[in-house]
Design a protein around this motif. Structure first.
Motif, mmCIF file in Angstrom:
data_model
loop_
_atom_site.group_PDB
_atom_site.id
_atom_site.type_symbol
_atom_site.label_atom_id
_atom_site.label_comp_id
_atom_site.label_asym_id
_atom_site.label_seq_id
_atom_site.Cartn_x
_atom_site.Cartn_y
_atom_site.Cartn_z
ATOM 1 N N ASP A 13 0.868 -1.176 0.000
ATOM 2 C CA ASP A 13 0.000 0.000 0.000
ATOM 3 C C ASP A 13 0.903 1.224 0.000
ATOM 4 O OD1 ASP A 13 -1.850 2.142 0.766
ATOM 5 O OD2 ASP A 13 -3.201 0.553 1.442
ATOM 6 N N ASP B 77 -3.179 -3.145 -2.293
ATOM 7 C CA ASP B 77 -3.929 -1.954 -2.683
ATOM 8 C C ASP B 77 -3.893 -1.874 -4.204
ATOM 9 O OD1 ASP B 77 -5.261 0.521 -2.530
ATOM 10 O OD2 ASP B 77 -3.384 1.628 -2.387
ATOM 11 N N LEU B 78 -4.960 -1.411 -4.825
ATOM 12 C CA LEU B 78 -4.967 -1.312 -6.289
ATOM 13 C C LEU B 78 -4.353 -0.020 -6.789
ATOM 14 C CD1 LEU B 78 -8.456 -2.784 -7.255
ATOM 15 C CD2 LEU B 78 -6.219 -3.904 -7.297
ATOM 16 N N ASN B 79 -4.565 1.074 -6.069
ATOM 17 C CA ASN B 79 -4.138 2.386 -6.532
ATOM 18 C C ASN B 79 -2.798 2.754 -5.902
ATOM 19 O OD1 ASN B 79 -4.090 4.880 -7.701
ATOM 20 N ND2 ASN B 79 -5.677 5.770 -6.409
ATOM 21 N N THR C 221 -9.125 -2.170 -1.003
ATOM 22 C CA THR C 221 -9.301 -0.954 -1.787
ATOM 23 C C THR C 221 -10.341 -0.029 -1.165
ATOM 24 O OG1 THR C 221 -9.875 -0.133 -3.998
ATOM 25 C CG2 THR C 221 -11.022 -2.107 -3.262
ATOM 26 N N ASN D 177 -12.287 1.542 -3.163
ATOM 27 C CA ASN D 177 -13.287 1.568 -4.226
ATOM 28 C C ASN D 177 -14.605 0.978 -3.739
ATOM 29 O OD1 ASN D 177 -14.853 1.057 -6.530
ATOM 30 N ND2 ASN D 177 -13.053 0.750 -7.793
ATOM 31 N N SER E 235 -15.904 -2.613 -4.750
ATOM 32 C CA SER E 235 -14.993 -3.725 -4.458
ATOM 33 C C SER E 235 -15.671 -5.088 -4.544
ATOM 34 C CB SER E 235 -14.355 -3.541 -3.092
ATOM 35 O OG SER E 235 -15.343 -3.520 -2.080
ATOM 36 N N CYS F 163 -11.890 -9.349 -2.452
ATOM 37 C CA CYS F 163 -11.676 -7.905 -2.467
ATOM 38 C C CYS F 163 -12.381 -7.319 -1.251
ATOM 39 C CB CYS F 163 -12.249 -7.290 -3.740
ATOM 40 S SG CYS F 163 -11.462 -7.865 -5.239
ATOM 41 N N GLU G 149 -13.147 -3.862 1.183
ATOM 42 C CA GLU G 149 -13.220 -2.406 1.144
ATOM 43 C C GLU G 149 -12.627 -1.818 2.423
ATOM 44 O OE1 GLU G 149 -16.696 0.969 0.810
ATOM 45 O OE2 GLU G 149 -17.076 -1.007 -0.032
#
Length: 132
Positions: A14, A60-62, A91, A93, A96, A110, A112
């Motif tokens: 992350d 983490d995706l971002n 995430t 998002n 998710s 996934c 959140e």
């Protein structure tokens, strides 16, 4: 790093240091080595340098440099990685619940942010039983 038959490493990826610290604190009683990195390039470097390690990746995706989606794609492309890695996407998002579709078998779930500690620990236990 030496791993016994059933041991594994938890790799937290992350770009937000506070998120890494919180996750590491949540998992302080899990019987596994915990490593933290800040982007996908560091994830791939760790996986390649520790070629025999079984890994539960909290991803983490971002993130900068290489995002979580690219890490997932690379893991799914390499059978040597797929067999020894399970991924839990974490995430912010709101979608998710729908993200897991199409991510491949290496992705367990996934979640959140903020993450529920018990749910995360249960997923880690599940993932550790699936590692070859």
């Amino acid at each position: 790093m030496t791993n016994t038959e059933n041991s594994y490493t938890i790799l937290i990826a992350d770009d937000d240091e506070i998120n890494r610290v919180i996750l590491k604190h949540m998992l302080k009683y899990v019987d596994a080595e915990i490593i933290c990195v800040s982007d996908g390039e560091e994830v791939m470097a760790f996986l390649n340098e520790n070629g025999n390690s079984k890994v539960i990746l909290l991803l983490d995706l971002n993130m900068p440099n290489m995002d979580g989606n690219e890490v997932i794609a690379r893991v799914n492309m390499e059978s040597s990685l797929k067999s020894r890695i399970r991924i839990i996407v974490i995430t912010a998002n709101l979608l998710s619940a729908y993200l897991k579709i199409g991510m491949g078998d290496s992705v367990l779930e996934c979640l959140e942010k903020p993450v529920n500690k018990e749910e995360l620990i249960n997923l880690i236990k599940l993932g550790s039983t699936q590692l070859n």
